[in-house]
Design a protein around this motif. Structure first.
Motif, PDB file in Angstrom:
ATOM      1  N   GLU A   3       0.834  -1.408   0.119  1.00 19.64           N
ATOM      2  CA  GLU A   3       0.114  -0.009  -0.028  1.00 19.64           C
ATOM      3  C   GLU A   3       0.932   1.047  -0.058  1.00 19.64           C
ATOM      4  O   GLU A   3       0.628   2.197  -0.704  1.00 19.64           O
ATOM      5  N   ILE A   4       2.035   1.518   0.722  1.00 21.69           N
ATOM      6  CA  ILE A   4       2.904   2.375   0.701  1.00 21.69           C
ATOM      7  C   ILE A   4       3.488   2.488  -0.369  1.00 21.69           C
ATOM      8  O   ILE A   4       3.791   3.592  -1.068  1.00 21.69           O
ATOM      9  N   ARG A   6       2.243   1.652  -3.622  1.00 17.98           N
ATOM     10  CA  ARG A   6       1.145   2.175  -4.351  1.00 17.98           C
ATOM     11  C   ARG A   6       0.985   3.831  -3.987  1.00 17.98           C
ATOM     12  O   ARG A   6       1.033   4.578  -5.133  1.00 17.98           O
ATOM     13  N   ARG A   7       0.948   4.294  -2.879  1.00 19.65           N
ATOM     14  CA  ARG A   7       0.744   5.575  -2.566  1.00 19.65           C
ATOM     15  C   ARG A   7       1.968   6.506  -3.011  1.00 19.65           C
ATOM     16  O   ARG A   7       1.659   7.723  -3.327  1.00 19.65           O
ATOM     17  N   GLN A  10       2.337   7.044  -6.764  1.00 17.72           N
ATOM     18  CA  GLN A  10       1.272   7.807  -7.216  1.00 17.72           C
ATOM     19  C   GLN A  10       1.273   9.400  -6.719  1.00 17.72           C
ATOM     20  O   GLN A  10       0.586  10.181  -7.029  1.00 17.72           O
ATOM     21  N   ALA A  11       2.310   9.619  -5.645  1.00 19.75           N
ATOM     22  CA  ALA A  11       2.076  10.814  -5.401  1.00 19.75           C
ATOM     23  C   ALA A  11       2.694  11.779  -6.048  1.00 19.75           C
ATOM     24  O   ALA A  11       3.807  11.695  -6.836  1.00 19.75           O
ATOM     25  N   GLY A  14       5.706  13.421  -2.467  1.00 18.06           N
ATOM     26  CA  GLY A  14       5.275  12.347  -1.463  1.00 18.06           C
ATOM     27  C   GLY A  14       6.897  12.149  -0.705  1.00 18.06           C
ATOM     28  O   GLY A  14       7.915  11.995  -1.318  1.00 18.06           O
ATOM     29  N   ARG A 153       9.307  12.109  -5.362  1.00 18.17           N
ATOM     30  CA  ARG A 153       8.997  11.528  -4.318  1.00 18.17           C
ATOM     31  C   ARG A 153      10.335  11.129  -3.301  1.00 18.17           C
ATOM     32  O   ARG A 153      11.340  10.684  -4.233  1.00 18.17           O
ATOM     33  N   VAL A 184       3.486  10.103   3.256  1.00 19.22           N
ATOM     34  CA  VAL A 184       2.992   9.071   2.469  1.00 19.22           C
ATOM     35  C   VAL A 184       2.902   7.863   3.755  1.00 19.22           C
ATOM     36  O   VAL A 184       1.877   7.123   3.714  1.00 19.22           O
TER      37      VAL A 184
END
Length: 469
Positions: A3-4, A6-7, A10-11, A14, A153, A184
């Motif tokens: 999940e991290i 993915r986020r 996409q940031a 981030g 990022r 994030v």
């Protein structure tokens, strides 16, 4: 972690906090590999960092077409050299922190030019910055300018910020990072130790918490081999660590000169070098200035800095060159071919024959190289200079060092180094030869988190106390 990832991938802007050994290189590699349309610009600080990231990318089978990997310094320098008028930077050989600051300011100035900004946007789809806590303010300002053009990022750990030296100010995670990048998440699983020494991994988590709150750390309580600082015991422990030929080992000291001295006494170990490689460039400038006997003598002096046993093998020749005379080659002369190569260099009237002389010294029996990086770079520089592609030996040395800066380097399996040079790297075994000399909690934390299997610490006192974060 999925999940991290993915986020993070996409940031737009981030930031992830990643303690030592908790998967920051895995995070970057996973984020880069997540899209077949990426052409990510991946930046870090050191050539060791480049090697670690490239190795992780290869392990995850990330195609090299998906990313371009470089140091922040190398990328900024290449940008200003491509656009010298727009950047206002014409010094293509920065050495001092002041000169490097000018490079970062010039790179930011270049990015403000719309045409240059479009080139960057066409070249990359996003940017990843590793070890962000080590960015100096001028690098941080450059990254913010880059973040105006591309999704940006970053990964870092405020407890590993150790690059603030020589009058340089590094970023403050609270005021500089958190105000410009969206949080994030945080990696908190000590993956480095999972299959190697889980107890040691759990201990590093406890140590981190103690350092953050300003508590005491008693090295006698935990999976650490603490020993009083006795030189012979330190040497014996390093030699013992070499017995497993499959292991990687780092011995850590806080002083560069002591690192060289340890490596001189430890067969199998090599002393690590900083990117600036002062001894390399000092020698190159000296070789450019000298000719004849003085040049041959200077070559032997450099050999003594990098090898053991040179005085014993070339002592007579060294004395002759220092006294401005040619050594006599007789039946009992040690290593006549090496002496002939040095004599040819001394009588050439220039530096032709330098590469051959260096190569001959490399083959001397009874000698062991312990500063291989300086010596190998000098050999490469001499070969490049003799090809006619460089104006001077110093110019050739700079080009060889810049190549290393861009490509990174693969370290030998056993090195003596400082926290500054091994941060972000992983070894099977680490021996901290003088933990009492570590200046602060950041250097202490970096040092104790380098090993995945075993950690041996020598110090005057087993109890350490640092102030709270």
């Amino acid at each position: 972690m999925d999940e991290i990832v993915r986020r993070f991938a996409q940031a737009r802007r981030g930031a992830v906090v990643a303690p030592a050994g908790c998967g920051k290189t895995e995070l970057i590699a996973a984020a880069v590999s997540g899209s077949d349309r990426n052409r990510a610009l991946v930046l870090t600080h050191t050539h060791a960092g480049i090697h670690a990231l490239r190795k992780r990318m290869q392990r995850k089978h990330v195609s090299s077409s998906l990313y371009h990997l470089e140091t922040i310094a190398g990328w900024a320098l290449r940008l200003v050299m491509n656009f010298p008028k727009r950047s206002g930077v014409r010094d293509n050989r920065p050495r001092t922190s002041t000169q490097w600051k000018a490079v970062y300011v010039g790179a930011r100035r270049a990015l403000a030019v719309p045409a240059i900004a479009r080139v960057v946007q066409r070249s990359y789809t996003c940017t990843y910055i590793d070890e962000y806590q080590d960015c100096v303010i001028e690098q941080h300002d450059l990254i913010l300018a880059l973040a105006e053009l591309l999704p940006c990022r970053i990964v870092g750990d405020p407890l590993q910020g150790i690059f603030g030296f020589g009058g340089q100010e590094i970023v403050d995670w609270g005021s500089d990072v958190q105000q410009n990048f969206d949080a994030v998440g945080e990696l908190n699983q000590p993956w480095r130790w999972t299959n190697a020494n889980s107890d040691l991994g759990a201990w590093t988590v406890e140590v981190r918490a103690a350092l953050e709150r300003g508590g005491c750390i008693d090295l006698r309580a935990g999976p650490v081999d603490w020993r009083p600082k006795v030189r012979q015991d330190q040497l014996a422990a390093c030699r013992s660590a070499l017995r497993n030929r499959r292991s990687t080992i780092v011995a850590i000291d806080s002083v560069a000169a002591r690192c060289h001295a340890w490596a001189r006494q430890l067969p199998g170990f090599t002393s690590d070098e900083e990117m600036e490689a002062k001894d390399l460039f000092d020698a190159a400038r000296e070789f450019d200035r000298l000719t004849g006997h003085a040049l041959a003598a200077a070559v032997i002096r450099l050999a003594k800095k990098c090898h053991t046993g040179v005085s014993q093998q070339l002592g007579t020749a060294a004395t002759a060159f220092e006294e401005k005379r040619l050594p006599r080659i007789q039946r009992n002369t040690k290593h006549p071919e090496t002496v002939k190569a040095l004599t040819a260099l001394a009588t050439s009237g220039g530096r032709q024959g330098l590469h051959s002389a260096l190569g001959r010294i490399d083959q001397l029996p009874g000698c062991r190289i312990f500063r291989s990086e300086v010596w190998r770079e000098m050999r490469s520089a001499a070969k490049f200079f003799e090809s006619g592609e460089a104006e001077s030996l110093e110019d050739a040395a700079w080009r060889m060092r810049d190549r290393t800066r861009r490509k990174g380097k693969k370290l030998p399996r056993a090195i003596v180094s400082r926290t500054l040079l091994v941060k972000g790297m992983e070894f099977d075994h680490a021996l901290i030869l003088d933990a009492s000399g570590l200046a602060d909690k950041e250097n202490f934390y970096v040092a104790v988190t380098r090993a995945s299997r075993s950690l041996t610490i020598f110090s005057d006192d087993p109890v350490f106390t640092f102030g709270a974060s």
